[in-house]
Design an enzyme around this catalytic site. Structure first.
Site, PDB file in Angstrom:
ATOM      1  CG  HIS A   1      -2.045   0.944   1.120  1.00  0.00           C
ATOM      2  ND1 HIS A   1      -1.937   2.283   1.419  1.00  0.00           N
ATOM      3  CD2 HIS A   1      -3.313   0.750   0.699  1.00  0.00           C
ATOM      4  CE1 HIS A   1      -3.102   2.860   1.190  1.00  0.00           C
ATOM      5  NE2 HIS A   1      -3.946   1.962   0.746  1.00  0.00           N
TER       6      HIS A   1
ATOM      7  CG  ASP B   1      -8.628  -4.315  -2.630  1.00  0.00           C
ATOM      8  OD1 ASP B   1      -9.845  -4.172  -2.456  1.00  0.00           O
ATOM      9  OD2 ASP B   1      -7.901  -3.415  -3.065  1.00  0.00           O
TER      10      ASP B   1
END
Ligand code: ACO
Length: 435
Positions: A310, A370
């Site tokens: 991320h 996710d």
């Protein structure tokens, strides 16, 4: 914004000094205001991907990537996930406060009573190819809202902006479900007002006119939780896209459609679909997990561990932690099939192998939001190409709240980045027969 502090930049070439204001936010790193740098020194700054650049000031969502903290309007995400509901979170993001009981009832009622689409809009769907990706349909249909709901559309009027936000939150599940129904050749199902927000979505997705259908409260609750966790995430790619599009005073439905387009990519919201495809590939290949981790580390291979890494979180994504718990709980409660359990087992085993691998440790690569959400969606019976659509449905409130905040920001300007030009210059045109 006022500040006492400054940062001095010295131009080594000329010795010229410029004092730039240094702002202290309520949380997070201090921010240098470089607005007058060009005027003072004649230089631009260069920051591809906004690695060190705050594109706006905002009071909506705070996240600390090193500590794994996420807060909406100051409230920690785990408290909201445990005690709140998606629509209450929508109210909070939009208005900057938790609603009183009557206010929440009124908000829920407003949303519930605006879930229908104009009948002419429904005809829009039949213009798409039967095998269109539902995200492609959604980009088009949400953009088309601009053509259908332009009453109450003075973007400088607060009440009109609220009406726009309510319309979007109310109509997104209907648009999302219709995108799915159309692509699957199933008749459209109109919303039912006695159902909750997420029950209604499940009802519009899965009921058939020929049979009775009662949405499973367990699934509706899990979906509500997932929607809370996806509701906003400060200045990510899709939100920044909505702000940039909206900064020209563009129609907000069109701006949100541009956010949906940005979300679609596998490096952003499209990762939930990519994760499940990757887990299925892993299971079908019969190869050891390390083989996939090794591929992800190989710079000559474009394969990456989807759902890992991320831009901001250099620690465990707090949303991933919560979603992993929901995933476990749901798969147990609904006695999921062996195939679904196997996907979860593979995901957990992959997480373990990656988190013990030097490459992932060194780069602080952890599972993101996710990584587990797709497994839950699959267990709910939601097809893979709808995963990102649900993400878009949940994120709509974040996009429109951020757009609304921008519209009231006295310092907001049309977004217009500069560039470091390194192309050709001052060429003489060569006629076509001389080239
Ligand atoms: N698998 C393997 N290596 C990775 C991964 C991954 N998933 N993610 C990052 N890396 C490596 C990079 O190759 C890079 O290595 P290097 O320093 O040796 O060059 C290093 O980690 C830093 O990664 P960057 O790509 O520079 O980080 P950036 O902040 O630009 O990208 C992103 C973040 C796009 C999320 C990236 O981690 C990725 O592609 N992840 C997979 C896709 C994904 O899950 N996206 C969803 C993000 S959450 C969301 O948008 C809702």
């Amino acid at each position: 914004m006022s500040t006492e502090e400054t940062v001095t930049i010295i131009d080594d070439a000329t010795g010229k000094e410029v004092k730039l204001p240094l702002y202290t936010p309520t949380a997070g790193p201090k921010v240098i205001d470089i607005g007058k740098l060009y005027k003072e020194l004649g230089y631009f700054t260069y920051d591809p991907g906004f690695m060190s650049t705050a594109s706006c000031s905002s009071a909506i969502t705070f996240l600390d990537g090193d500590e794994g903290v996420l807060q909406y309007r100051g409230y920690p995400i785990d408290q909201l996930a445990e005690q709140s509901s998606y629509l209450e979170v929508c109210f909070l993001l939009l208005t900057n406060r938790l609603p009183k009981k009557e206010e929440l009832e009124e908000f829920v009622s407003t949303v519930t009573n605006h879930t229908m689409l104009h009948e002419a809009m429904i005809r829009f769907f039949s213009g798409f190819r039967r095998d269109a990706h539902p995200m492609a349909i959604m980009v088009g249909v949400v953009g088309a809202l601009a053509a259908f709901y332009h009453d109450h559309m003075d973007i400088h009027n607060e009440e009109h902006r609220m009406i726009t936000a309510h319309r979007l939150v109310a109509k997104m599940p209907t648009i999302a479900a219709m995108s799915y129904r159309y692509a699957n050749g199933k008749p459209f199902v109109y919303p039912k007002n006695h159902l909750s927000y997420t029950e209604n979505f499940l009802y519009m997705m899965f009921s058939m006119p020929s049979e009775d259908y009662t949405p499973d409260p367990l699934l509706a609750k899990a979906l509500d939780l997932i929607m809370i966790l996806h509701a906003d995430h400060e200045q990510n790619a899709s939100t920044s896209t909505v702000r940039l599009a909206g900064s020209s005073d563009a129609n907000p439905f069109a701006a949100v459609a541009s956010g949906i387009a940005a979300l679609w990519g596998p490096a952003h919201g499209g990762a939930n679909e990519a994760v499940v495809r990757m887990l299925i590939d892993i299971n079908e290949s019969g190869k050891p997990l390390q083989a996939f981790v090794d591929r992800a580390k190989d710079k000559s291979d474009s394969f990456r561990l989807m759902g890992f890494g991320h831009r901001v979180y250099k620690n465990y994504d707090p949303r991933a932690k919560l979603i992993r718990e929901i995933c476990h709980q749901l798969l147990n409660d609904m006695e999921a099939t062996g195939e679904q359990q196997k996907l979860l087992e593979t995901a957990m085993a992959l997480e373990k192998v990656a988190l013990e691998d030097e490459y992932f440790v060194q780069r602080n690569l952890y599972p993101n939001v996710d990584f587990y959400s797709g497994i839950i969606f699959l267990a709910m019976g939601i097809p893979m190409n709808m995963f990102t659509v649900i993400f878009a449905m949940a994120r709509t409130i974040g996009w429109i709240s951020q757009w609304n905040e921008m519209m009231t920001d006295s310092e907001a300007k049309i977004g217009r980045p500069r560039q470091l030009y390194n192309g050709a210059i001052d060429l003489d045109y060569v006629p076509i027969d001389k080239r």
